[in-house]
Motif scaffolding. Structure first.
Motif, PDB file in Angstrom:
ATOM      1  N   UNK A   1       0.835  -1.205   0.000  1.00 20.42           N
ATOM      2  CA  UNK A   1       0.000   0.000   0.000  1.00 20.42           C
ATOM      3  C   UNK A   1       0.867   1.252   0.000  1.00 20.42           C
ATOM      4  N   UNK A   2       1.872   1.291   0.864  1.00 18.10           N
ATOM      5  CA  UNK A   2       2.727   2.479   0.933  1.00 18.10           C
ATOM      6  C   UNK A   2       3.466   2.704  -0.377  1.00 18.10           C
ATOM      7  N   UNK A   3       4.055   1.636  -0.929  1.00 19.43           N
ATOM      8  CA  UNK A   3       4.786   1.774  -2.188  1.00 19.43           C
ATOM      9  C   UNK A   3       3.857   2.199  -3.319  1.00 19.43           C
ATOM     10  N   UNK A   4       2.634   1.636  -3.350  1.00 19.87           N
ATOM     11  CA  UNK A   4       1.686   2.000  -4.397  1.00 19.87           C
ATOM     12  C   UNK A   4       1.249   3.451  -4.295  1.00 19.87           C
ATOM     13  N   UNK A   5       0.995   3.921  -3.083  1.00 19.88           N
ATOM     14  CA  UNK A   5       0.587   5.317  -2.889  1.00 19.88           C
ATOM     15  C   UNK A   5       1.706   6.275  -3.274  1.00 19.88           C
ATOM     16  N   UNK A   6       2.931   5.945  -2.896  1.00 19.03           N
ATOM     17  CA  UNK A   6       4.069   6.807  -3.248  1.00 19.03           C
ATOM     18  C   UNK A   6       4.216   6.901  -4.757  1.00 19.03           C
TER      19      UNK A   6
END
Length: 414
Positions: free
Chosen positions: A162-167
């Motif tokens: 989730x964090x990598x996708x949002x970034x």
């Protein structure tokens, strides 16, 4: 210390929902932020010492300040400390977000703010654990622990993606803003628990039983009292030793040895993510299972959980396929999740209220403080091969299971 747990009917179940929501949001925030921080530092510098410097800046204050934070929890009450720590997290995230949005922060500035977050974590973790028995009826402790620790496992499972996708989609600043919003929602939920306690007339901490002649003992004396209780109480001493040994023998071998195992036997380093997702899924299942159906004989469950972890570690020595490795690591996660709920719920029920913050701070310390030593140990054993590494690690945990099984206080737990 505040005792919100009295007169549960008067407060109703709304406070339980707020507690679960607050701790769940805090767990997801932690999982997202550590990935955000790692990727942010990597984006600003070459991989290597810079990343380690920032992560150590977060971890070191957390480990060093945990025991004193336990004293703070026992003196002020877990509701006040957990809310204060949660709002400190929000303030630090806002400051970091401002730097990222309007300036180009140096790694030193990021590390300093990360250190403040580590200090907030040192206060938050024991306070959050001590808050559960203060708010939750005894018959619901295991279930709420399962939900809270399940949220932590779920955050660890989906957080990286989730964090990598949002970034990738919206950038570092916007992603950090979303993380800050989650942290603020968690802090707001914790703050309502203080208001509930005040309306119920239980806002003042109880008289410290360690005090002599009505005087509050010094912080060092209070800390020594907590350490002395943990050392002289066989059940607490045994559980702390087991937690420390498991983390020493598992964390480094799984992460460091797992990366080498994936490269040598499983088809590539990319398969490590699949294997580690198995640990997250197993930990989630173990936490929820322990909360949904608490074991009737806790002593046997503790022994079985430790043995499952040891068997899984030893089993990694023989795996040659990514599916087999994922299944074995899932077993390790299952044992860890189940064991974590049972151990924490047991200590919450049995440790005297005025010492609970100090004892639970030692539980958190045993969980996190040995990670660097575990990495070093794994690195020292890797030249002898991954088979040797996993067999020795598994044997150490299985030996721990045998020792736990011979402990009358643990074996007789119900």
């Amino acid at each position: 210390m505040v005792s919100i747990g009295e007169h549960h009917g008067r407060l109703g179940d709304a406070h339980l929902r707020r507690l679960i929501v607050g701790q769940g949001l805090a767990a997801v925030t932690d999982a997202l932020f550590i990935v955000w921080l790692t990727l942010f530092v990597l984006d600003r510098s070459a991989p290597g010492l810079a990343t380690g410097f920032v992560l150590v800046a977060v971890a070191l204050p957390r480990a060093v300040l945990l025991p004193p934070a336990g004293v703070l929890v026992d003196r002020l009450g877990p509701d006040r400390v957990v809310a204060g720590a949660a709002w400190l997290r929000v303030a630090v995230l806002l400051a970091l977000g401002a730097l990222v949005t309007f300036a180009s922060p140096s790694l030193t500035a990021v590390a300093l703010l990360g250190g403040l977050l580590g200090a907030a974590d040192a206060a938050y973790f024991p306070a959050a654990l001590a808050l559960l028995p203060a708010v939750v009826p005894a018959e619901k402790l295991a279930r709420v622990n399962g939900l809270v620790q399940g949220a932590e496992s779920g955050g660890d499972l989906i957080g990286p993606a989730v964090a990598a996708g949002c970034i990738a989609a919206v950038g570092f600043a916007t992603t950090l803003g979303a993380i800050t919003v989650l942290a603020a929602l968690a802090a707001a939920a914790f703050s309502t628990l203080i208001r509930l306690a005040r309306r119920a007339g239980r806002a003042q901490p109880a008289t410290d039983p360690d005090a002599a002649d009505g005087e509050r003992p010094g912080s060092l004396r209070a800390l020594a009292t907590g350490l002395g209780y943990a050392w002289h109480e066989p059940l607490v001493r045994g559980m702390l030793a087991a937690i420390a040994l498991i983390n020493l023998a598992v964390v480094g071998p799984v992460l460091v040895g797992g990366a080498v195992l994936a490269e040598q036997r499983l088809g590539g380093a990319g398969d490590l993510g699949i294997v580690l997702s198995g640990f997250g899924a197993g930990s989630l299942a173990g936490s929820l299972a322990a909360g949904w159906r608490p074991p009737a004989r806790r002593g046997r469950t503790v022994v079985g959980g430790v043995a499952a972890i040891g068997a899984g570690m030893a089993g990694l020595a023989a795996v040659t396929h990514v599916l087999a490795a994922t299944a074995v690591v899932s077993l390790i996660g299952l044992g860890s999740g189940f064991l974590g709920v049972v151990v924490v719920a047991t200590l919450q029920e049995r440790v005297p209220e005025h010492l609970l913050g100090r004892v639970l701070s030692l539980v958190v310390l045993a969980t996190v403080a040995f990670d660097p030593f575990s990495y070093v140990l794994a690195g020292a054993l890797l030249p002898y091969g991954t088979t040797t590494l996993f067999l020795l690690s598994g044997s150490a945990v299985l030996t721990c299971a045998a020792l736990v099984a011979t402990s009358p206080p643990v074996r007789s737990l119900r």
